[in-house]
Design a protein around this motif. Structure first.
Motif, PDB file in Angstrom:
ATOM      1  N   THR A 143       0.830  -1.204   0.000  1.00 30.64           N
ATOM      2  CA  THR A 143       0.000   0.000   0.000  1.00 30.64           C
ATOM      3  C   THR A 143       0.863   1.251   0.000  1.00 30.64           C
ATOM      4  O   THR A 143       0.584   2.210  -0.728  1.00 30.64           O
ATOM      5  CB  THR A 143      -0.942  -0.011   1.211  1.00 30.64           C
ATOM      6  OG1 THR A 143      -1.743  -1.199   1.185  1.00 30.64           O
ATOM      7  CG2 THR A 143      -1.856   1.198   1.199  1.00 30.64           C
ATOM      8  N   ALA A 144       1.925   1.260   0.803  1.00 28.45           N
ATOM      9  CA  ALA A 144       2.812   2.428   0.835  1.00 28.45           C
ATOM     10  C   ALA A 144       3.507   2.624  -0.518  1.00 28.45           C
ATOM     11  O   ALA A 144       3.613   3.745  -1.023  1.00 28.45           O
ATOM     12  CB  ALA A 144       3.846   2.273   1.945  1.00 28.45           C
ATOM     13  N   GLY A 145       4.005   1.522  -1.100  1.00 30.72           N
ATOM     14  CA  GLY A 145       4.671   1.633  -2.389  1.00 30.72           C
ATOM     15  C   GLY A 145       3.746   2.120  -3.480  1.00 30.72           C
ATOM     16  O   GLY A 145       4.114   2.978  -4.300  1.00 30.72           O
ATOM     17  N   LEU A 146       2.526   1.600  -3.502  1.00 33.45           N
ATOM     18  CA  LEU A 146       1.573   2.026  -4.527  1.00 33.45           C
ATOM     19  C   LEU A 146       1.036   3.421  -4.260  1.00 33.45           C
ATOM     20  O   LEU A 146       0.664   4.136  -5.200  1.00 33.45           O
ATOM     21  CB  LEU A 146       0.436   1.009  -4.619  1.00 33.45           C
ATOM     22  CG  LEU A 146       0.860  -0.354  -5.190  1.00 33.45           C
ATOM     23  CD1 LEU A 146      -0.267  -1.371  -5.076  1.00 33.45           C
ATOM     24  CD2 LEU A 146       1.316  -0.215  -6.638  1.00 33.45           C
ATOM     25  N   ALA A 147       0.991   3.838  -2.992  1.00 34.75           N
ATOM     26  CA  ALA A 147       0.620   5.227  -2.696  1.00 34.75           C
ATOM     27  C   ALA A 147       1.671   6.193  -3.232  1.00 34.75           C
ATOM     28  O   ALA A 147       1.350   7.246  -3.799  1.00 34.75           O
ATOM     29  CB  ALA A 147       0.444   5.413  -1.186  1.00 34.75           C
ATOM     30  N   ALA A 148       2.953   5.838  -3.056  1.00 34.43           N
ATOM     31  CA  ALA A 148       4.021   6.663  -3.624  1.00 34.43           C
ATOM     32  C   ALA A 148       3.925   6.689  -5.144  1.00 34.43           C
ATOM     33  O   ALA A 148       4.126   7.742  -5.782  1.00 34.43           O
ATOM     34  CB  ALA A 148       5.383   6.124  -3.184  1.00 34.43           C
ATOM     35  N   ALA A 149       3.619   5.523  -5.731  1.00 33.72           N
ATOM     36  CA  ALA A 149       3.464   5.459  -7.183  1.00 33.72           C
ATOM     37  C   ALA A 149       2.315   6.338  -7.646  1.00 33.72           C
ATOM     38  O   ALA A 149       2.438   7.098  -8.623  1.00 33.72           O
ATOM     39  CB  ALA A 149       3.224   4.006  -7.603  1.00 33.72           C
TER      40      ALA A 149
END
Length: 455
Positions: A143-149
């Motif tokens: 979730t954090a990685g895709l939020a940054a994306a």
């Protein structure tokens, strides 16, 4: 204080006794769930209860409902057992009762995360300039990685998603393999992107994404904000996507590459398996678990991002009353939590206990034991359906109904524990070897039990 010392010592003694019992403890015998629930139930007492009595009651209530998942013959869910130093450090973290929101609340907690984060990036081959958020599990890391994306691809399109939200935003393409982990879909739901944005890419014979199909999907879609989810470690087969070729392809199309490497990313820590994740450094974000193959306590995972400013922009916040916030992103700036467990202490301790060579040896040993499982079960006449490239083994026992019966019998027997899965339309036994204490004798004993029960 003497009462507190006795209480803590009693808890530690019970924990140590439990760990000592794991090598011979039945792994997962059938449990009377109603009885366990009843043991914990009852009215809330009106009067206070002495802490020693509370601890004794907890031990009595929990005993019949504990699963020996930390033991050497638990092969379900890709989980390990927490290392001794990491467990002791986690006990200290609870005793210290630190809040790892930022360095004002706990300088030691933030420093431990910074040091351990640097070691993790070194082990995994992630650029040292990347940010490292210490999160609860693969779900939170994805979730954090895709939020940054989401932040970055929309910012590149001139849209501030943190201020304006998604209503009216340029549409985002999310390209992902058909055999992606379910946490990717859940993250997309949580981030407001939904599942309809996913453009699926078929997988090859062993579960890795099909590069030719990925190329076709990227070419066919309209240009615009694009996120591509790759995988290091298929949850069924252990297969890893061709990260270098796929990463270069995605970047030629201007997309963001997110790698879900919950357990497979640890292949990078061993020279013998590093080729399986060649090119991982090209990604823009990575998700990785610590409580799986690294054998750290639960509630330990990592969200890395090659663009720390995007990571912090997506996850952080400031307020006038939050003393110490607003500086260089640390602690809660890189996660979805404010009040946070000081999980960095256990990570630091576990990495110190193993060292670089110990992590590599752990990966190599589990891969070798997975192959031993495959060889033993094949010799017994059963069908191993995947190429055993890491620590995952898929086994069929004939038709689906028989396989289900064998899995259920193994789980009820208590010698070992494996789960069932569906892959390519077949019900199969899924064996995940990721515990640091598992030995060849444990594998042989498990193969013998499976063979006996299948007969």
């Amino acid at each position: 204080m003497e009462e507190l010392r006795r209480l803590f010592r009693s808890a530690a003694d019970h924990a140590a006794d439990y760990r000592r019992s794991l090598p011979e403890r039945p792994v997962g015998l059938p449990t009377d769930h109603e009885a366990v629930a009843e043991a914990f139930a009852g009215p809330l007492p009106a009067a206070p209860t002495p802490a020693e009595r509370v601890l004794a009651d907890l031990l009595a209530a929990a005993e019949s409902g504990l699963v020996a998942s930390a033991g050497p013959r638990y092969f379900g869910f890709v989980v390990g057992g927490a290392l001794p130093a990491a467990t002791a450090a986690d006990m200290l973290a609870v005793g210290w009762d630190q809040n790892a929101f930022n360095a004002v609340l706990s300088p030691a907690a933030v420093a431990a995360e910074a040091a351990a984060g640097g070691w993790l990036k070194e082990l995994l081959g992630i650029p040292p300039s990347a940010s490292a958020g210490f999160v609860t599990g693969g779900q939170a890391a994805n979730t954090a990685g895709l939020a940054a994306a989401r932040h970055q691809v929309l910012a590149d399109a001139g849209w501030d998603v943190e201020r304006r939200g998604l209503l009216g935003a340029p549409p985002i393409r999310v390209v992902a393999g058909t055999e992606r982990h379910g946490t990717i879909d859940r993250s997309l739901r949580l981030l407001g992107l939904g599942l309809d944005v996913v453009e699926p890419v078929p997988a090859g014979p062993n579960g890795a994404i099909d590069l030719g199909a990925l190329r076709d999907v990227l070419r066919a879609g309209a240009p615009g904000p694009t996120i591509v989810c790759l995988q290091a470690g298929n949850v069924n087969t252990g297969a890893c996507d061709a990260l270098r070729e796929a990463g270069e392809l995605v970047h030629r199309h201007g997309g963001w590459v997110h790698v879900d490497g919950a357990f497979g990313l640890w292949a990078a820590a061993s020279p013998a398996t590093r080729h399986l994740v060649d090119g991982l450094e090209l990604a823009d974000s990575w998700a990785c678990d610590g409580h799986k193959w690294l054998n750290l306590p639960y509630d330990t995972a990592f969200a890395f991002c090659a663009r720390p400013e995007a990571h912090a922009a997506a996850m952080s916040y400031t307020a006038a009353y939050l003393v110490g916030s607003g500086g260089a992103p640390v602690g809660a700036d890189l996660t979805a939590e404010s009040s946070r467990r000081a999980r960095g202490f256990a990570v630091w301790a576990g990495l110190r206990e193993l060292g670089r060579d110990g992590v590599a040896a752990l990966v190599d040993r589990c891969c070798a034991l997975a192959r031993r499982f495959a060889e033993g079960l094949t010799a017994a006449g059963f069908e191993v359906v995947n190429d055993v490239v890491l620590n995952q083994v898929l086994v069929g026992f004939g038709d689906d109904a028989r396989t289900e019966r064998v899995v259920a019998a193994v789980q009820a027997d208590g010698t070992c524990w494996m789960g069932g899965t569906t892959w390519r339309g077949r019900r199969l036994m899924r064996i995940s070897v990721s515990n640091a204490t598992t030995t060849g004798a444990d594998v042989d004993r498990s193969v013998a039990a499976i063979t006996r029960l299948a007969a």
